[in-house]
Design an enzyme around this catalytic site. Structure first.
Site, PDB file in Angstrom:
ATOM      1  N   GLY B 117       0.752  -1.324  -0.021  1.00 28.43           N
ATOM      2  CA  GLY B 117       0.124  -0.011   0.248  1.00 28.43           C
ATOM      3  C   GLY B 117       0.817   1.433   0.079  1.00 28.43           C
ATOM      4  O   GLY B 117       0.433   2.267  -0.411  1.00 28.43           O
ATOM      5  N   HIS B 255      -9.499   7.218 -11.032  1.00 25.43           N
ATOM      6  CA  HIS B 255      -8.750   6.397  -9.986  1.00 25.43           C
ATOM      7  C   HIS B 255      -9.495   6.551  -8.609  1.00 25.43           C
ATOM      8  O   HIS B 255      -9.928   7.436  -8.004  1.00 25.43           O
ATOM      9  CB  HIS B 255      -7.471   7.271  -9.909  1.00 25.43           C
ATOM     10  CG  HIS B 255      -6.442   6.801  -8.955  1.00 25.43           C
ATOM     11  ND1 HIS B 255      -5.344   5.577  -9.176  1.00 25.43           N
ATOM     12  CD2 HIS B 255      -6.175   6.928  -7.345  1.00 25.43           C
ATOM     13  CE1 HIS B 255      -4.768   5.258  -8.206  1.00 25.43           C
ATOM     14  NE2 HIS B 255      -5.127   5.796  -7.151  1.00 25.43           N
ATOM     15  N   GLU B 360      19.727   1.290   1.842  1.00 22.71           N
ATOM     16  CA  GLU B 360      19.168   1.079   2.920  1.00 22.71           C
ATOM     17  C   GLU B 360      17.632   0.586   2.926  1.00 22.71           C
ATOM     18  O   GLU B 360      16.999   0.014   3.666  1.00 22.71           O
ATOM     19  CB  GLU B 360      19.292   2.355   3.824  1.00 22.71           C
ATOM     20  CG  GLU B 360      20.681   2.784   4.555  1.00 22.71           C
ATOM     21  CD  GLU B 360      21.440   3.401   3.183  1.00 22.71           C
ATOM     22  OE1 GLU B 360      20.623   4.002   2.314  1.00 22.71           O
ATOM     23  OE2 GLU B 360      22.723   3.540   3.440  1.00 22.71           O
ATOM     24  N   PHE B 385      21.446   6.443   8.977  1.00 17.87           N
ATOM     25  CA  PHE B 385      20.918   6.004   7.888  1.00 17.87           C
ATOM     26  C   PHE B 385      19.698   5.089   7.733  1.00 17.87           C
ATOM     27  O   PHE B 385      19.307   4.842   6.584  1.00 17.87           O
ATOM     28  CB  PHE B 385      22.287   5.495   6.922  1.00 17.87           C
ATOM     29  CG  PHE B 385      23.348   6.364   6.818  1.00 17.87           C
ATOM     30  CD1 PHE B 385      23.187   7.925   6.860  1.00 17.87           C
ATOM     31  CD2 PHE B 385      24.723   5.750   6.889  1.00 17.87           C
ATOM     32  CE1 PHE B 385      24.157   8.662   6.755  1.00 17.87           C
ATOM     33  CE2 PHE B 385      25.850   6.680   6.850  1.00 17.87           C
ATOM     34  CZ  PHE B 385      25.748   7.955   6.825  1.00 17.87           C
ATOM     35  N   HIS B 409      26.835   3.702  15.661  1.00 11.55           N
ATOM     36  CA  HIS B 409      27.264   5.289  15.395  1.00 11.55           C
ATOM     37  C   HIS B 409      26.200   6.351  15.770  1.00 11.55           C
ATOM     38  O   HIS B 409      25.970   7.266  15.055  1.00 11.55           O
ATOM     39  CB  HIS B 409      27.754   5.730  13.943  1.00 11.55           C
ATOM     40  CG  HIS B 409      29.036   4.945  13.457  1.00 11.55           C
ATOM     41  ND1 HIS B 409      29.104   3.427  13.350  1.00 11.55           N
ATOM     42  CD2 HIS B 409      30.213   5.116  13.229  1.00 11.55           C
ATOM     43  CE1 HIS B 409      30.135   3.201  12.886  1.00 11.55           C
ATOM     44  NE2 HIS B 409      31.034   4.284  12.988  1.00 11.55           N
TER      45      HIS B 409
END
Lengths: 620, 620
Positions: B117, B255, B360, B385, B409
């Protein structure tokens, strides 16, 4: 390029390497090897292609240079020294406390437009700058993005690749320093320049493959990029990490650390030349101002009290009105403009509307790039989908970029679509961003005022809007200061305070009415400014009523409840009793009313919570 | 395919369309037109290619089907009805309260592996499943991902495209329903199948372009995908949104809404056939179990009290040890394994280590895909990250996926690298995720125990680790229950409580020692379990000491301070005085010690804050 230039370029490249080695050595950390691979790329760009007035970094005709491989900051700082704008002492202050020469570049330096260091962000932000240059400023400046090869794995790069080609951004050049080695070994494609080129070409880019250590080849490629029209150019430069020092050149395990023997390395590189390069400024013909003058106050739409209006509609209309008086306001959307209502701006100001398709990282990055060029961007999508761009939001804060982000379809109140579409973590996400402003209006007039007010704030501003209609509570001339709140119900007999925002405000009012019918008077606060938060009004309510109930269409963590608790935490007096109503369970599909009820954040839930709380207080 | 099959397929496609129209009509919302375009794709896949035992959805030999275009849920549910596993009443409960037939599919349905979704997530998660099939299960099942065309703009799709080709995932098929229309108009590429094909081929995919409404062509393409070895296959199917109903077919503005006249549409589609399709099960040859049996307790590394060990090292070693006794444990990393120390697992168990490069979103998505197949994934990168993958984390919670995410980190304690590399919003981000567990250990033994313990928790688990070394405080046999805490200093004279976690624990202890030398006794709590939080111990400390100071290497919002404030908010007794130390400013570069000091979260800062607080209490 004449032979003497060729030699100067090579000497300059040598100097950039030497300075990168020296800076990292002085710091005791940093990325000299990743800087050394790109020395010829930086040298030729600086000396022969960049058009930049270092004395006037804000000059609207300046080219923009984005070091997407931000860890190669020593190269960038070495380029500044070669340009004569910083001295050796400044260079060697690299990474030390207080130095503006940080481990990764930030706009604390006047020549850095955006912070980098989270990989794969330079190109998407560069796209935003190039959009500004081509479609708004209509100025001849170029955007140069120097990227690593490892970061080409980031999806955000490919969002930008597609966007740049689709918009024909021939003022944008991507230079990829293909040094073959990532942090912990070879990249997937190593030196296969053709593979990069095939991919970029398939998206519509012009490409050129070169030896990145051949200054003549670099010069030709950059010249070709400047001459190419109709498509952006990518220069794929095969290089060697740590180039020039045998002990580290093209070797594994040499990432992100100073060279073992800097003095020996400098000697091996041929010593310290002292080249200063005169950098050409922008063309004399004045480019149009990047920050067009502002005009009168916007004529915001007016609604009738009691009418039902969705705050997303109110946002779209207010933004269109704002755009009518401010040429610097631009809007962007992630292909849901008919949902966020950003399309109301698009209809009025199509030339300042940027469709970013279903690519939320590019959406936020483009906003950052436009902000850097002096525009005031409003980027909208579902609040849920802004989570896709959280790293870009975080980095926008490091960039000190002023951007407006608008998340529609907040909370369970969207109803049937279910949890994938519900913004339920957005307040937490935006509250934690440094210097951010977080706004969550409950009615149309409040939305309109906040939409206009956020334009002039610093940092990352977030506006949360609601899909369904809510009643117009406020008059059109009501003022809503940032950091303020509205006390909607108050009396001397208040026994509790309900703190609400957005869709829970009308629910709180209904609950107060119901409780009043039962003889219980409660205060109701509309906390539309979630950050900064109106600590004073909350403290007064706490003092007068003794206990507070927060009610929010959001997870219990990080949103309104936490904001109120934080505001009331004080060392010099006891905080009040607090209870938080929020979305504790995982929702499914249901009508908006059923959703609010199931989460216990509708009028019935609030009424019950107040009664329970007061009951416990009596027995406590 | 024989002619009679051809006709059955066409009838089935018609039925899927009719059922999609009916379901959306019953719900009063939903996406029938996006379902109708893919009816032949769904019909041929279900009837002739999917190998799936609906009675045993957990069968390890089953193919996996991921509906990446999750808004086309009516198509999926219609396929279930055609397979005879749900009845008409269930189908028509679509989007109603309590129904498992949600607006977008979730694993509340036994045949749905992952929630979709949020667009662009199906392929990356499918890559995770296909990695499991090819490299761990070594089973012949296939992964089918049905995607929209609009979502091909998401960068996450291209992370997956590169990953799948690089690993030669020939057990993965991407079917793109190129219906030309997005939410608010045509897509960028409309029906240009060649453009999609060129891009995918450039990344190394096998591609096939077809008319998606020609059942024979669909059948041939799916057959070809199954026969293709060495590379994943993408089928680019040109279709028409709303196919079969003239009023909506291939038209803008249709849509995401029910058809205007469902009965007329059903009639136009040829009425309601009642086809039930026998779906072929997986091959009889038993596939290896997807969830290998567990073994003994891991032999976790032991350290000497007082030694200095980075918790990231302790994590890596503990994970390697865990992997030695549990075959179901796998590890992934975003090309920083030498920093997160996931590489310590890789060295011991290379066959269960998945390098995800600098991508990532794919990193977290692969973890979800592996979890779905019964593995216990640990995915690591810098905490900063992981913000890149927040949407995937959010959706993992909707998927009820059990994944371990490890962010190294953390905080300003990394030192010189600067803010781009510092995880400073990660606690806020993970706390707000539904059903999450958030752990932040301070020493090596605690890290090792928590690393092992998190394997068996439900939902999203987050472990935050530190770059620099911290002293070993605890013995190797100390127990660290999830939701617990450790009281490290306590006496009857305690006048305040310092609540710390991770890198601030040793600082808090130093502060307590310094204060004790001045005659001030303070309690120190190591709140390693940030969520769930040990409310009982905090409440006791509050009762005994009256005031608390939280100290965290994180933004002031959403982390430790908010967690403690939330835990102490209670209706039946007054909460304590609270003060929070955190990273309020934007850091630059500096040494770790300088960073902690500048943020006021080192021993000196804590000492000063306690003294200030106690001074104010005296004068208050």
């Amino acid at each position: 390029m004449p032979h003497e230039n060729h030699e100067t370029m090579a000497a300059l490249a040598r100097q950039l390497r030497v300075d990168a080695v020296r800076a990292a050595d002085a710091a005791g950390s940093g990325h000299p090897t990743s800087s050394m691979s790109a020395a010829e790329l930086g040298a030729v760009l600086l000396a022969r292609h960049l058009r930049y007035d270092f004395e006037r970094p804000g000059h609207p005709g300046n080219d923009r240079l984005v070091l997407s491989k931000g860890h190669a900051s020593p190269l960038l700082y070495a380029m500044y020294r070669a340009a004569g704008v910083i001295d050796d002492e400044q260079l060697l202050s690299f990474r030390s406390r207080g130095s503006v020469f940080e481990g990764h570049p930030t706009p604390r330096l006047p020549w850095v437009d955006v912070a980098t260091g989270s990989l794969g962000q330079g190109l998407p932000v560069g796209v935003g700058m190039a959009l500004a240059g081509k479609f708004l400023d209509r100025a001849p400046y170029r955007v140069w993005v120097l990227s690593g090869d490892g970061e080409m794995a980031e999806g955000s790069v490919w969002e930008a690749v597609e966007h740049a080609a689709y918009r024909g951004l021939d003022n944008l050049t991507l230079i990829v320093d293909v040094n073959r080695l990532g942090q912990r070994g070879p990249t997937r494609l190593e030196h296969d320049l053709g593979a990069y080129a095939r991919r970029l070409k398939a998206f519509g880019w012009h490409t050129r493959e070169i030896d990145g250590h051949d200054v003549a080849a670099v010069d030709e490629a950059l010249t070709e990029a400047r001459a190419t029209t109709g498509a952006p150019t990518a220069i794929l430069a095969a290089t060697r990490k740590g180039r020039g020092v045998a002990e580290v050149e093209d070797r594994d395990g040499k990432h992100g650390k100073p060279l073992p023997d800097a003095a020996a390395a400098v000697a091996e590189l041929g010593g310290r030349p002292d080249v200063t390069i005169p950098v050409a400024g922008p063309p004399a013909t004045p480019a149009p101002s990047a920050a067009p003058a502002r005009s009168a106050e916007p004529e915001l739409p007016r609604y009738r009290t009691g009418d039902e209006v969705a705050t997303r509609d109110a946002f779209g209309k207010a933004l269109a009105a704002l755009g009518a008086v401010r040429e610097d306001v631009v809007a962007l959307d992630g292909e849901v403009g008919d949902s966020t209502r950003a399309d109301l701006f698009a209809k009025e100001h199509p030339e300042r509307y940027f469709e970013c398709w279903i690519a939320e990282q590019q959406l936020v990055a483009a906003a950052v790039g436009l902000a850097v060029r002096g525009y005031v961007p409003y980027a909208a999508t579902f609040g849920a989908f802004l989570t896709r761009a959280y790293d870009f939001v975080r980095m926008a804060a490091v960039s000190r970029a002023g951007i407006n982000l608008v998340g529609s379809h907040a909370g369970v109140a969207i109803g049937q679509d279910g949890p994938s579409q519900m913004g339920l973590e957005d307040l937490a996400m935006f509250r934690a961003v440094h210097g951010s402003t977080v706004l969550y209006p409950c009615d149309a007039h409040q939305t309109a005022r906040l939409t206009a007010a956020m334009a002039d704030l610093a940092g990352v501003r977030y506006l949360r809007t609601t899909r369904g209609k809510t009643p117009v509570l406020y008059g059109p001339d009501e003022d809503f200061p940032i950091g303020g709140s509205k006390v909607l119900r108050a009396s001397a007999d208040d026994r509790a305070t309900v703190v609400a925002a957005g869709v829970t405000v009308p629910e709180a009012l209904r609950a107060a009415d119901e409780l009043a019918r039962g003889g219980v008077s409660v205060r109701v606060i509309d906390l539309y400014s979630v950050k900064p938060v109106d600590a004073e009004t909350l403290a007064e309510a706490a003092d007068r009523t003794g206990c507070l109930i927060t009610v929010e269409d959001h997870r219990p963590e990080g949103g309104l409840g936490d904001a109120v608790a934080e505001a009331l935490a004080a060392v010099d007096r006891p905080p009040p009793r607090l209870c938080r109503l929020a979305v504790y369970d995982m929702p499914g599909s249901a009508s908006p009313e059923e959703q609010l009820h199931a989460a216990g954040i509708d009028a019935a839930g609030i009424t019950a919570a107040v009664r329970t709380m007061l009951g416990r207080l009596v027995t406590a």
